[in-house]
Design a protein around this motif. Structure first.
Motif, PDB file in Angstrom:
ATOM      1  N   SER A  71       0.567  -1.632  -0.151  1.00 36.69           N
ATOM      2  CA  SER A  71      -0.068  -0.105  -0.015  1.00 36.69           C
ATOM      3  C   SER A  71       0.728   1.221   0.110  1.00 36.69           C
ATOM      4  O   SER A  71       1.611   1.340   0.355  1.00 36.69           O
ATOM      5  CB  SER A  71      -1.100   0.372   1.471  1.00 36.69           C
ATOM      6  OG  SER A  71      -0.274  -0.103   2.684  1.00 36.69           O
ATOM      7  N   TRP A  73       0.537   5.205   1.396  1.00 35.65           N
ATOM      8  CA  TRP A  73      -0.028   5.485   2.422  1.00 35.65           C
ATOM      9  C   TRP A  73       0.173   7.102   2.783  1.00 35.65           C
ATOM     10  O   TRP A  73       1.624   7.362   2.201  1.00 35.65           O
ATOM     11  CB  TRP A  73       0.243   5.523   4.042  1.00 35.65           C
ATOM     12  CG  TRP A  73       0.128   5.906   5.421  1.00 35.65           C
ATOM     13  CD1 TRP A  73      -1.997   5.957   5.606  1.00 35.65           C
ATOM     14  CD2 TRP A  73      -0.005   7.186   5.451  1.00 35.65           C
ATOM     15  NE1 TRP A  73      -1.978   6.306   7.238  1.00 35.65           N
ATOM     16  CE2 TRP A  73      -1.057   7.620   6.939  1.00 35.65           C
ATOM     17  CE3 TRP A  73       1.448   7.757   5.144  1.00 35.65           C
ATOM     18  CZ2 TRP A  73      -0.489   8.578   7.428  1.00 35.65           C
ATOM     19  CZ3 TRP A  73       2.044   9.539   5.946  1.00 35.65           C
ATOM     20  CH2 TRP A  73       0.683   9.769   7.329  1.00 35.65           C
ATOM     21  N   PRO A  82      -5.197  11.250   6.520  1.00 40.40           N
ATOM     22  CA  PRO A  82      -4.691   9.693   6.500  1.00 40.40           C
ATOM     23  C   PRO A  82      -5.613   9.463   5.077  1.00 40.40           C
ATOM     24  O   PRO A  82      -6.749   9.084   5.423  1.00 40.40           O
ATOM     25  CB  PRO A  82      -4.825   9.116   7.454  1.00 40.40           C
ATOM     26  CG  PRO A  82      -4.672   9.816   8.355  1.00 40.40           C
ATOM     27  CD  PRO A  82      -5.664  11.175   7.943  1.00 40.40           C
ATOM     28  N   GLU A  84      -4.588   5.010   2.124  1.00 39.60           N
ATOM     29  CA  GLU A  84      -4.076   4.715   1.862  1.00 39.60           C
ATOM     30  C   GLU A  84      -4.900   3.884   0.860  1.00 39.60           C
ATOM     31  O   GLU A  84      -5.954   3.406   0.706  1.00 39.60           O
ATOM     32  CB  GLU A  84      -4.244   3.705   2.800  1.00 39.60           C
ATOM     33  CG  GLU A  84      -2.900   2.537   2.928  1.00 39.60           C
ATOM     34  CD  GLU A  84      -2.743   1.657   4.250  1.00 39.60           C
ATOM     35  OE1 GLU A  84      -1.450   1.267   4.496  1.00 39.60           O
ATOM     36  OE2 GLU A  84      -3.660   2.376   5.714  1.00 39.60           O
ATOM     37  N   HIS A  86      -4.548   0.097  -1.738  1.00 39.02           N
ATOM     38  CA  HIS A  86      -3.886  -0.841  -1.730  1.00 39.02           C
ATOM     39  C   HIS A  86      -3.998  -1.541  -2.858  1.00 39.02           C
ATOM     40  O   HIS A  86      -4.500  -1.617  -3.344  1.00 39.02           O
ATOM     41  CB  HIS A  86      -5.384  -1.264  -0.358  1.00 39.02           C
ATOM     42  CG  HIS A  86      -5.533  -1.019   0.623  1.00 39.02           C
ATOM     43  ND1 HIS A  86      -4.380  -1.150   1.983  1.00 39.02           N
ATOM     44  CD2 HIS A  86      -6.010  -0.073   1.167  1.00 39.02           C
ATOM     45  CE1 HIS A  86      -4.959  -0.544   2.592  1.00 39.02           C
ATOM     46  NE2 HIS A  86      -5.393   0.326   2.292  1.00 39.02           N
ATOM     47  N   HIS A 148       4.253  10.348   2.291  1.00 37.06           N
ATOM     48  CA  HIS A 148       4.224   9.304   1.880  1.00 37.06           C
ATOM     49  C   HIS A 148       5.121   7.786   1.790  1.00 37.06           C
ATOM     50  O   HIS A 148       5.736   7.766   2.218  1.00 37.06           O
ATOM     51  CB  HIS A 148       4.276   9.091  -0.132  1.00 37.06           C
ATOM     52  CG  HIS A 148       3.330   9.948  -0.215  1.00 37.06           C
ATOM     53  ND1 HIS A 148       3.501  11.614  -1.046  1.00 37.06           N
ATOM     54  CD2 HIS A 148       2.117   9.813  -1.528  1.00 37.06           C
ATOM     55  CE1 HIS A 148       2.398  11.406  -1.822  1.00 37.06           C
ATOM     56  NE2 HIS A 148       1.757  10.976  -2.351  1.00 37.06           N
ATOM     57  N   SER A 151       4.255   0.796   2.175  1.00 38.67           N
ATOM     58  CA  SER A 151       3.790  -0.406   3.726  1.00 38.67           C
ATOM     59  C   SER A 151       3.703  -1.781   2.646  1.00 38.67           C
ATOM     60  O   SER A 151       3.089  -2.101   1.587  1.00 38.67           O
ATOM     61  CB  SER A 151       2.733  -0.504   4.185  1.00 38.67           C
ATOM     62  OG  SER A 151       2.835   0.752   4.458  1.00 38.67           O
ATOM     63  N   ARG A 156       7.571  -0.653   6.452  1.00 36.32           N
ATOM     64  CA  ARG A 156       6.618   0.873   6.496  1.00 36.32           C
ATOM     65  C   ARG A 156       7.978   1.921   5.453  1.00 36.32           C
ATOM     66  O   ARG A 156       9.057   2.050   6.412  1.00 36.32           O
ATOM     67  CB  ARG A 156       6.147   1.966   7.005  1.00 36.32           C
ATOM     68  CG  ARG A 156       4.573   0.806   8.182  1.00 36.32           C
ATOM     69  CD  ARG A 156       3.865   1.451   9.289  1.00 36.32           C
ATOM     70  NE  ARG A 156       3.862   2.897   8.477  1.00 36.32           N
ATOM     71  CZ  ARG A 156       3.197   2.941   7.965  1.00 36.32           C
ATOM     72  NH1 ARG A 156       1.839   2.372   7.840  1.00 36.32           N
ATOM     73  NH2 ARG A 156       3.249   4.695   7.770  1.00 36.32           N
TER      74      ARG A 156
END
Length: 174
Positions: A71, A73, A82, A84, A86, A148, A151, A156
């Motif tokens: 992902s 984020w 926030p 995200e 995926h 940015h 993950s 992360r």
């Protein structure tokens, strides 16, 4: 009891046998490292690469397998909440955007992709997007405006540690 000392020939043979056994063990260990056992997680030959789109410079590279999820984020530019995205690795040059999760209300405009769902914690998601892409492309935001983060596999990775804010980034599977 009286022990008969071994003769020299016997000692030499035993010494050579020990050397051969040790050499065989080292060779077996080396082969195991180079060629994984059938049924173990073998290398797929796929790599997730983050590049500077304009120059093609590889900033980050890691091995992945088909089906791996990752992902991106970031803090959304509209409300700085926030957000995200995926993704799932499908294969070489094939990535699927599966869904998006976010905290903010964004800007109230309708969504083109996916099914909007409110979540119990006050966040929301756009589910069932399933859009195939060759690459993910975005302009890397500053630490105070987007920050940015990639993950993948429980890691992360802050992308500002690999490129400067304002860089146009491409994420591809090679």
């Amino acid at each position: 009891m009286h022990r008969v000392p071994p003769d020299r020939k016997h000692l030499k043979r035993r010494g050579r046998r020990s050397i051969r056994t040790a050499a065989a063990a080292i060779l077996l260990f080396a082969i195991t490292l180079c060629f994984p056992v059938v049924g173990s997680r073998a290398h797929s030959g796929l790599r997730l690469e983050v590049t500077a789109c304009d120059t093609g410079d590889v900033l980050l590279r890691m091995e992945v397998t088909a089906g791996a999820e990752f992902s991106v984020w970031f803090l959304h530019s509209y409300d700085r909440a926030p957000f995200e995205e995926h993704y799932r690795v499908l294969g070489r040059e094939h990535i699927r955007l599966t869904h998006m999760t976010f905290k903010g209300s964004l800007n109230g405009q309708g969504f083109v992709l996916g099914t909007y769902r409110s979540l119990p914690d006050g966040s929301a998601e756009l589910a069932d997007i399933d859009q195939e892409l060759e690459r993910v492309t975005f302009r890397l935001g500053s630490p105070d405006m987007a920050d940015h983060t990639l993950s993948i596999g429980g890691r992360r990775l802050r992308l500002l540690d690999y490129a400067e804010a304002g860089t146009l980034l491409c994420i591809r599977v090679r």
